[in-house]
Write a protein that holds these residues in place. Sequence first.
Motif, PDB file in Angstrom:
ATOM      1  N   CYS A 191       0.805  -1.111  -0.049  1.00 10.83           N
ATOM      2  CA  CYS A 191      -0.082   0.085   0.057  1.00 10.83           C
ATOM      3  C   CYS A 191       0.673   1.162  -0.217  1.00 10.83           C
ATOM      4  O   CYS A 191       1.909   1.276   0.537  1.00 10.83           O
ATOM      5  CB  CYS A 191      -0.822   0.008   1.285  1.00 10.83           C
ATOM      6  SG  CYS A 191      -2.040   1.353   1.140  1.00 10.83           S
TER       7      CYS A 191
ATOM      8  N   ASN B 251      -0.841   4.413   0.304  1.00 11.48           N
ATOM      9  CA  ASN B 251      -1.723   5.411   0.851  1.00 11.48           C
ATOM     10  C   ASN B 251      -1.053   6.371   2.091  1.00 11.48           C
ATOM     11  O   ASN B 251      -1.234   7.355   1.972  1.00 11.48           O
ATOM     12  CB  ASN B 251      -2.959   4.876   1.162  1.00 11.48           C
ATOM     13  CG  ASN B 251      -3.705   4.707  -0.104  1.00 11.48           C
ATOM     14  OD1 ASN B 251      -3.332   5.128  -1.109  1.00 11.48           O
ATOM     15  ND2 ASN B 251      -4.533   3.533  -0.162  1.00 11.48           N
ATOM     16  N   GLY B 252      -0.280   5.618   2.846  1.00  8.63           N
ATOM     17  CA  GLY B 252       0.590   6.516   3.864  1.00  8.63           C
ATOM     18  C   GLY B 252      -0.668   6.909   5.048  1.00  8.63           C
ATOM     19  O   GLY B 252      -0.359   7.890   5.437  1.00  8.63           O
ATOM     20  N   CYS B 253      -1.557   6.275   5.438  1.00  4.20           N
ATOM     21  CA  CYS B 253      -2.342   6.635   6.513  1.00  4.20           C
ATOM     22  C   CYS B 253      -1.490   6.577   7.805  1.00  4.20           C
ATOM     23  O   CYS B 253      -0.735   5.883   7.990  1.00  4.20           O
ATOM     24  CB  CYS B 253      -3.439   5.930   6.710  1.00  4.20           C
ATOM     25  SG  CYS B 253      -4.482   5.693   5.309  1.00  4.20           S
TER      26      CYS B 253
ATOM     27  N   PHE C 126      -1.580   6.363  10.767  1.00  2.00           N
ATOM     28  CA  PHE C 126      -1.846   5.389  11.931  1.00  2.00           C
ATOM     29  C   PHE C 126      -1.556   4.062  11.525  1.00  2.00           C
ATOM     30  O   PHE C 126      -1.516   3.095  12.359  1.00  2.00           O
ATOM     31  CB  PHE C 126      -3.418   5.208  12.492  1.00  2.00           C
ATOM     32  CG  PHE C 126      -4.177   4.995  11.200  1.00  2.00           C
ATOM     33  CD1 PHE C 126      -4.511   3.868  10.927  1.00  2.00           C
ATOM     34  CD2 PHE C 126      -5.077   6.097  10.659  1.00  2.00           C
ATOM     35  CE1 PHE C 126      -5.198   3.589   9.516  1.00  2.00           C
ATOM     36  CE2 PHE C 126      -5.810   5.710   9.680  1.00  2.00           C
ATOM     37  CZ  PHE C 126      -5.998   4.850   9.155  1.00  2.00           C
ATOM     38  N   CYS C 127      -1.024   3.610  10.298  1.00  2.00           N
ATOM     39  CA  CYS C 127      -1.033   2.226   9.701  1.00  2.00           C
ATOM     40  C   CYS C 127       0.512   1.942   9.313  1.00  2.00           C
ATOM     41  O   CYS C 127       1.251   2.800   8.823  1.00  2.00           O
ATOM     42  CB  CYS C 127      -2.007   2.291   8.424  1.00  2.00           C
ATOM     43  SG  CYS C 127      -1.677   0.779   7.783  1.00  2.00           S
TER      44      CYS C 127
ATOM     45  N   ILE D 233       1.107  -0.920   7.863  1.00  3.50           N
ATOM     46  CA  ILE D 233       1.277  -1.882   6.873  1.00  3.50           C
ATOM     47  C   ILE D 233       2.144  -1.704   5.624  1.00  3.50           C
ATOM     48  O   ILE D 233       2.777  -2.505   5.138  1.00  3.50           O
ATOM     49  CB  ILE D 233      -0.383  -2.055   6.082  1.00  3.50           C
ATOM     50  CG1 ILE D 233      -1.161  -2.822   7.328  1.00  3.50           C
ATOM     51  CG2 ILE D 233      -0.376  -2.912   4.960  1.00  3.50           C
ATOM     52  CD1 ILE D 233      -2.710  -2.978   7.313  1.00  3.50           C
ATOM     53  N   PRO D 234       2.427  -0.296   5.113  1.00  6.88           N
ATOM     54  CA  PRO D 234       3.141  -0.152   4.090  1.00  6.88           C
ATOM     55  C   PRO D 234       4.752  -0.268   4.487  1.00  6.88           C
ATOM     56  O   PRO D 234       5.468  -1.016   3.650  1.00  6.88           O
ATOM     57  CB  PRO D 234       2.802   1.286   3.847  1.00  6.88           C
ATOM     58  CG  PRO D 234       1.698   1.585   4.500  1.00  6.88           C
ATOM     59  CD  PRO D 234       1.554   0.818   5.592  1.00  6.88           C
TER      60      PRO D 234
ATOM     61  N   GLN E 276      -5.084  -4.283  -0.274  1.00  9.09           N
ATOM     62  CA  GLN E 276      -5.002  -3.355   0.823  1.00  9.09           C
ATOM     63  C   GLN E 276      -6.021  -2.261   0.344  1.00  9.09           C
ATOM     64  O   GLN E 276      -6.785  -1.517   1.326  1.00  9.09           O
ATOM     65  CB  GLN E 276      -3.672  -2.770   1.184  1.00  9.09           C
ATOM     66  CG  GLN E 276      -2.648  -3.810   1.741  1.00  9.09           C
ATOM     67  CD  GLN E 276      -2.998  -4.288   3.081  1.00  9.09           C
ATOM     68  OE1 GLN E 276      -3.921  -4.064   3.695  1.00  9.09           O
ATOM     69  NE2 GLN E 276      -2.137  -5.532   3.375  1.00  9.09           N
TER      70      GLN E 276
ATOM     71  N   TYR F  22     -10.900   2.330  -1.373  1.00  9.07           N
ATOM     72  CA  TYR F  22     -10.872   3.702  -0.823  1.00  9.07           C
ATOM     73  C   TYR F  22     -11.636   4.739  -1.171  1.00  9.07           C
ATOM     74  O   TYR F  22     -11.472   4.964  -2.396  1.00  9.07           O
ATOM     75  CB  TYR F  22      -9.322   3.841  -1.196  1.00  9.07           C
ATOM     76  CG  TYR F  22      -8.293   4.946  -0.393  1.00  9.07           C
ATOM     77  CD1 TYR F  22      -8.820   6.132  -0.399  1.00  9.07           C
ATOM     78  CD2 TYR F  22      -7.686   4.470   0.895  1.00  9.07           C
ATOM     79  CE1 TYR F  22      -8.023   7.129   0.175  1.00  9.07           C
ATOM     80  CE2 TYR F  22      -7.009   5.450   1.554  1.00  9.07           C
ATOM     81  CZ  TYR F  22      -7.059   6.842   1.375  1.00  9.07           C
ATOM     82  OH  TYR F  22      -6.587   7.563   2.265  1.00  9.07           O
TER      83      TYR F  22
ATOM     84  N   ARG G 184      -5.594  10.877   5.711  1.00  8.51           N
ATOM     85  CA  ARG G 184      -6.847  10.393   4.818  1.00  8.51           C
ATOM     86  C   ARG G 184      -7.218  11.391   3.673  1.00  8.51           C
ATOM     87  O   ARG G 184      -6.940  12.628   4.054  1.00  8.51           O
ATOM     88  CB  ARG G 184      -8.029   9.984   5.397  1.00  8.51           C
ATOM     89  CG  ARG G 184      -7.966   8.968   6.645  1.00  8.51           C
ATOM     90  CD  ARG G 184      -7.676   7.648   5.891  1.00  8.51           C
ATOM     91  NE  ARG G 184      -8.727   6.968   5.155  1.00  8.51           N
ATOM     92  CZ  ARG G 184      -8.625   5.735   4.826  1.00  8.51           C
ATOM     93  NH1 ARG G 184      -7.886   4.914   4.840  1.00  8.51           N
ATOM     94  NH2 ARG G 184      -9.875   5.182   4.246  1.00  8.51           N
TER      95      ARG G 184
HETATM   96  S1  SF4 Z   1      -4.976   1.835   6.489  1.00  8.71           S
HETATM   97 FE1  SF4 Z   1      -5.190   0.903   4.438  1.00  8.71          FE
HETATM   98  S2  SF4 Z   1      -5.020   2.333   2.910  1.00  8.71           S
HETATM   99 FE2  SF4 Z   1      -4.201   3.350   4.839  1.00  8.71          FE
HETATM  100  S3  SF4 Z   1      -1.902   2.867   4.819  1.00  8.71           S
HETATM  101 FE3  SF4 Z   1      -2.961   1.062   5.753  1.00  8.71          FE
HETATM  102  S4  SF4 Z   1      -3.222  -0.439   4.413  1.00  8.71           S
HETATM  103 FE4  SF4 Z   1      -3.062   1.329   3.357  1.00  8.71          FE
END
Ligand code: SF4
Length: 448
Positions: free
Chosen positions: A155, A157-159, A161-162, A164-165, A199, A235, A274
Amino acid sequence: MGYKVAFQSLGCAKNLVNTEQMMALCREAGHTVTGEVEGADVAVLNTCGFIESAKSEAIDAILELGALKQAGKLKKLLVAGCLSQRYPDEIRADLPEVDGLLGTGSYTDVVSAVEELMAGERPEHFGEIAQAYDDGERWVTTPPWTAYLKIAEGCSNGCAFCIIPKLRGRYRSRSMAALLAEAKGLADSGVKELIVIAQDITRYGLDLKDGSTLAGLLTELCKLDFHWIRLHYLYPEAVTDELIGVIAREKKIVHYLDIPIQHANDGILKAMRRRSTKAEIEALFAKLRAAMPDVVIRTSLICGLPGEGEAEFEELCEFLRAQKLQRAGVFQFSPEEGTLAAAMDNQVDPDIAERRVELVVDLQSRIMDEYNEQRLGTCMEVLCEGFDAEAGCYAGRTYADSVDIDGRVLFTAAGLVPAGEFVWVRITGVSDGDLTGEIEDGGKEERE
Ligand code: SF4
């Protein structure tokens, strides 16, 4: 020499697809793949590690498998996935039960890792997490009528709080050709419900720069012999008019859309990084409802992000009361080290954040009950998933119920209803988030 390799998969459906790929690789290499850990040579635990609760679940599973090793019922433990990718040093130091590690860039090394373990080594494979997605075979573990199709990895998107990237790398779409070949295989094998995941599925194809788009992919998938195509992880900002047009036009695409919004206060959405405002989200939902009056919207929400005061929280609740989203996953903010949000000022007291989650869960369950009441007396198409001995009747799902996360329909039928069959059910009752009903002979032409 074939070994007995057991697999356990934690976390999301995207992680499950990686587990299925590792199972297929072990089978191809001549090893015996099993779901039964006791008596196995190697247990492969594919972990999740993106928030506190997922990390605890993974550690509990490691300790359980460690106890089996202690009891001589398991030889080796290989830990794969996001927890390995995120905490290799901590696992090495604090979890001696673990004999080997596979990072999220090394699922395709599972066979060598298994063989290295059985040769007495302590393998660790941490390949590049942003490498091209592996289109490998899968051992599909979902019921034969349902399967996930993972269309991309990572991903971008670089939110705020996340994490995952950092665990899965930047966004990489799979080629349209590879996806259609895999989907054809699933359709030919009898899959009737295809669940499209990543994602963020709305970004599909943009990185390929060959004109591939989600709308284009869905149009092609609808030419295959599926009955339902279900979409998860859209998204909001990237849901285009073209995409809405395809979803509304194509009968196979169910009017159930999972669109994580995370919050509804503009200040909090901005802090989350976001790219949608409340007004834009409201406009999107209005557009979807205009195009598909029976659309069911699922979302994900976070309570307790730093800076969320009573006013911001109340605005979220007000938005939810007004929008009546039929499905929602509600999470307490988890300050994950390595994310922007973990370092933010104005961290919210965890007890207050927990209380807010409870309030939103209550609010949402009332909305869900209201929606279920509205379905009373209607005739709905149900994917039968077999006879539930405990309930003493058949169980299934409507288009408004996705796998494992939504309610069920418990229904009676005079005759035998094969699992995987689509039938029409007259909804006669509601109980604890589930619907009850009776099969309707002869079916119904159009969806109610
Ligand atoms: S919350 Fe979802 S969209 Fe945002 S960075 Fe994490 S995986 Fe990506």
